[in-house]
Design an enzyme around this catalytic site. Structure first.
Site, PDB file in Angstrom:
ATOM      1  N   HIS A   1       4.825   1.963  -7.787  1.00  0.00           N
ATOM      2  CA  HIS A   1       4.023   0.728  -7.971  1.00  0.00           C
ATOM      3  C   HIS A   1       3.236   0.911  -9.301  1.00  0.00           C
ATOM      4  O   HIS A   1       2.895  -0.226  -9.950  1.00  0.00           O
ATOM      5  CB  HIS A   1       3.024   0.786  -6.721  1.00  0.00           C
ATOM      6  CG  HIS A   1       3.731   0.699  -5.489  1.00  0.00           C
ATOM      7  ND1 HIS A   1       3.494   1.892  -4.759  1.00  0.00           N
ATOM      8  CD2 HIS A   1       4.396  -0.067  -4.675  1.00  0.00           C
ATOM      9  CE1 HIS A   1       4.341   1.559  -3.398  1.00  0.00           C
ATOM     10  NE2 HIS A   1       4.605   0.250  -3.472  1.00  0.00           N
TER      11      HIS A   1
ATOM     12  N   GLY B   1       0.940  -1.325   0.146  1.00  0.00           N
ATOM     13  CA  GLY B   1       0.121  -0.162  -0.113  1.00  0.00           C
ATOM     14  C   GLY B   1       0.852   1.408   0.171  1.00  0.00           C
ATOM     15  O   GLY B   1       2.019   1.308  -0.294  1.00  0.00           O
TER      16      GLY B   1
ATOM     17  N   GLN C   1      15.928  -7.487  -2.411  1.00  0.00           N
ATOM     18  CA  GLN C   1      14.732  -7.999  -2.454  1.00  0.00           C
ATOM     19  C   GLN C   1      14.317  -8.890  -3.604  1.00  0.00           C
ATOM     20  O   GLN C   1      13.827 -10.091  -3.725  1.00  0.00           O
ATOM     21  CB  GLN C   1      13.353  -7.435  -2.013  1.00  0.00           C
ATOM     22  CG  GLN C   1      12.037  -7.545  -2.333  1.00  0.00           C
ATOM     23  CD  GLN C   1      10.926  -6.669  -1.881  1.00  0.00           C
ATOM     24  OE1 GLN C   1      10.696  -6.758  -0.374  1.00  0.00           O
ATOM     25  NE2 GLN C   1      10.240  -6.076  -2.492  1.00  0.00           N
TER      26      GLN C   1
ATOM     27  N   LYS D   1      14.231  -0.994  -7.467  1.00  0.00           N
ATOM     28  CA  LYS D   1      14.758  -0.196  -6.358  1.00  0.00           C
ATOM     29  C   LYS D   1      15.110  -1.020  -5.176  1.00  0.00           C
ATOM     30  O   LYS D   1      16.060  -0.854  -4.331  1.00  0.00           O
ATOM     31  CB  LYS D   1      13.773   0.833  -5.824  1.00  0.00           C
ATOM     32  CG  LYS D   1      14.319   1.865  -4.726  1.00  0.00           C
ATOM     33  CD  LYS D   1      13.129   2.442  -4.332  1.00  0.00           C
ATOM     34  CE  LYS D   1      13.512   2.894  -2.973  1.00  0.00           C
ATOM     35  NZ  LYS D   1      12.968   2.193  -1.816  1.00  0.00           N
ATOM     36  N   ASP D   2      14.148  -2.276  -4.852  1.00  0.00           N
ATOM     37  CA  ASP D   2      14.336  -3.008  -3.453  1.00  0.00           C
ATOM     38  C   ASP D   2      15.368  -4.172  -4.248  1.00  0.00           C
ATOM     39  O   ASP D   2      14.737  -5.382  -4.558  1.00  0.00           O
ATOM     40  CB  ASP D   2      13.102  -3.636  -3.182  1.00  0.00           C
ATOM     41  CG  ASP D   2      12.353  -2.696  -2.199  1.00  0.00           C
ATOM     42  OD1 ASP D   2      13.035  -1.591  -1.736  1.00  0.00           O
ATOM     43  OD2 ASP D   2      11.244  -2.237  -2.564  1.00  0.00           O
TER      44      ASP D   2
ATOM     45  N   VAL E   1      11.625   4.039 -10.375  1.00  0.00           N
ATOM     46  CA  VAL E   1      11.076   5.264 -10.987  1.00  0.00           C
ATOM     47  C   VAL E   1      11.439   6.406  -9.907  1.00  0.00           C
ATOM     48  O   VAL E   1      11.361   6.240  -8.553  1.00  0.00           O
ATOM     49  CB  VAL E   1       9.671   5.348 -10.604  1.00  0.00           C
ATOM     50  CG1 VAL E   1       8.771   6.719 -11.099  1.00  0.00           C
ATOM     51  CG2 VAL E   1       8.912   4.256 -11.640  1.00  0.00           C
TER      52      VAL E   1
HETATM   53  O1  PAF Z   1       8.340  -4.340  -1.603  1.00  0.00           O
HETATM   54  C1  PAF Z   1       7.215  -4.577  -0.806  1.00  0.00           C
HETATM   55  O2  PAF Z   1       6.476  -3.712  -0.908  1.00  0.00           O
HETATM   56  C2  PAF Z   1       7.258  -5.796  -0.230  1.00  0.00           C
HETATM   57  O3  PAF Z   1       8.156  -6.176   0.538  1.00  0.00           O
HETATM   58  C3  PAF Z   1       6.235  -6.938  -0.649  1.00  0.00           C
HETATM   59  C4  PAF Z   1       7.084  -7.362  -1.751  1.00  0.00           C
HETATM   60  C5  PAF Z   1       4.963  -6.459  -1.181  1.00  0.00           C
HETATM   61  C6  PAF Z   1       6.303  -7.958   0.301  1.00  0.00           C
HETATM   62  O4  PAF Z   1       5.244  -7.676   1.496  1.00  0.00           O
END
Ligand code: PAF
Length: 301
Positions: free
Chosen positions: A34, A28, A151, A147-148, A174
Site C-alpha cells: 500500500h 486497511g 481488479q 498484484k490484484d 511489492v
Molecule cells: O484492493 C483493495 O484493497 C480493494 O479491493 C479496494 C480497491 C480498496 C476496493 O475496496
C-alpha cells in the site's frame, strides 16, 4: 494528516486543493505494498488522499470479511509517516446509507473468469465501491496494485467505459525477500504455511523463465508453474492461468503480452499472485510514460 469522515468533509477538502491530487483506495491492514502506491502518488502529484474502508460488498457469503485483519491505529501511523495528506475513513453507513440501491457492474469476460469464477459477486462489490470513492476523491491519478491483476484490469475498464476523470496508474507488486507477494492476508499464515506459500512466486518465476527462454505455448507456461505448485502439498491450487490481458481468456499461444496468475488456498487463507509477461520495463518508476502500456491497462483510451 487530515482525517475526513463524511463525504461532505472529503468534498470540501478536495475543493480546497489547487494542485494535482493522487488517490489510493485501501481496505486497511496496510503494508509496504500500500505504501508503494502512496509513494508513487506523492512522487507524481501534489496532494495524496488515501481511503480506508473494509468494503463488505466485495466479500461473498462464507468469505473472510469477519477475519479480515484490522488495525486502524497502526494504519494511521504508517500513513502519517509515509506522508499522506489526508485519509478518508467512511463508515459503512457513509458508503452505504439506508436506501442505497445502486450497483456498478463491469460486464463481459473480464468479470467472469479467474477470481470471478470462485467469487461471483466480488467484482460487483469492488466496482461499486471504487466508483463511489473515485467520485468523492476526484483525483487526477488513482493508484492500484498490479498484484490484484484482475481488479486492476476491471477498474481500468470501468474508468475508461464510464469516462471517470482519473488516470489509473498500475503499480508493481511489492514482495518479501523470499518472493511472497505482500498481502494483508499473509498475517493469517503460520510459519509452515508461510514457507509453503513461497511456492506461488517460485511457480510464477518458473513460468516467466520459460517465457524469457522463448516458450510461447500457453500450456507449457501453465505446466511450468503447475509443476512447482504440485511439489508443495500445503497449497490447494484454485487456478493456474496464462491469459490475454484484454479478456483474461486462456491463451493457446502468447503474443506480445500475457498475464500468468495463480490463486490458491493455504489453509483458510486465499492467496493470489501473478507475473505480467511482455510489459515494457520501467513501468514502476515515478512519471513512467503510461502511453507505452498495452490498451488493457490504459484508462485514457
Ligand atoms: O484492493 C483493495 O484493497 C480493494 O479491493 C479496494 C480497491 C480498496 C476496493 O475496496
Amino acid at each position: 494528516m487530515l482525517r475526513l469522515e463524511t463525504i461532505a468533509e472529503a468534498r470540501r477538502w478536495r475543493r480546497a486543493q489547487s494542485g494535482r491530487v493522487g488517490f489510493v483506495a485501501t481496505m486497511g491492514a496496510l503494508h509496504d505494498g500500500h505504501l508503494a502506491l502512496l509513494r508513487r502518488s506523492r512522487a507524481e502529484t501534489d496532494t495524496s488522499l488515501v481511503s480506508i474502508f473494509l468494503n463488505p460488498l466485495q466479500f461473498g457469503p462464507g468469505e473472510d470479511l469477519d477475519r479480515y485483519p484490522r488495525d486502524l491505529d497502526a494504519d494511521l501511523r504508517l500513513l502519517e509517516e509515509a506522508g499522506a495528506d489526508a485519509v478518508f475513513l467512511p463508515t459503512r453507513d457513509v458508503m452505504y446509507p439506508p436506501g442505497f440501491d445502486t450497483a456498478v457492474l463491469v460486464e463481459g469476460p473480464l468479470t467472469q473468469r479467474l477470481e470471478a469464477a470462485h467469487r461471483p459477486t466480488h467484482f460487483r462489490g469492488v466496482t461499486t465501491v471504487v466508483t463511489k470513492l473515485l467520485q468523492v476523491a476526484q483525483a487526477d491519478r488513482s493508484y492500484f496494485g498490479m498484484k490484484d491483476a484482475q481488479q486492476l484490469l476491471v477498474l481500468t475498464k470501468l474508468v475508461r467505459d464510464l469516462a471517470i476523470p482519473t488516470t489509473v496508474v498500475p503499480v508493481p507488486t511489492v514482495r518479501a525477500a523470499d518472493g511472497l507477494a505482500l498481502s494483508s492476508r499473509n498475517i493469517h499464515l503460520d510459519p509452515v504455511q508461510r514457507r509453503a506459500s513461497t511456492a506461488i512466486s517460485r511457480a510464477l518465476d518458473a513460468a516467466e523463465a520459460r517465457f524469457d527462454a522463448g516458450e510461447r505455448r500457453g500450456d507449457c507456461l501453465r505446466d511450468a508453474a503447475g509443476a512447482v505448485l504440485a511439489a508443495e502439498p500445503l497449497i490447494d491450487v484454485q487456478y493456474v492461468s496464462c491469459a490475454a490481458l484484454d479478456t483474461l481468456e486462456e491463451l493457446d499461444r502468447v503474443g506480445e503480452t500475457a498475464l500468468v496468475s495463480i490463486a490458491a488456498m493455504v489453509g483458510v487463507t486465499h492467496l493470489i499472485d501473478n507475473h505480467w509477461l511482455g510489459l515494457p520495463a520501467g513501468l514502476g518508476a515515478p512519471h513512467a510514460d503510461l502511453g507505452i502500456l498495452p490498451p488493457a491497462l490504459r484508462s485514457d483510451l
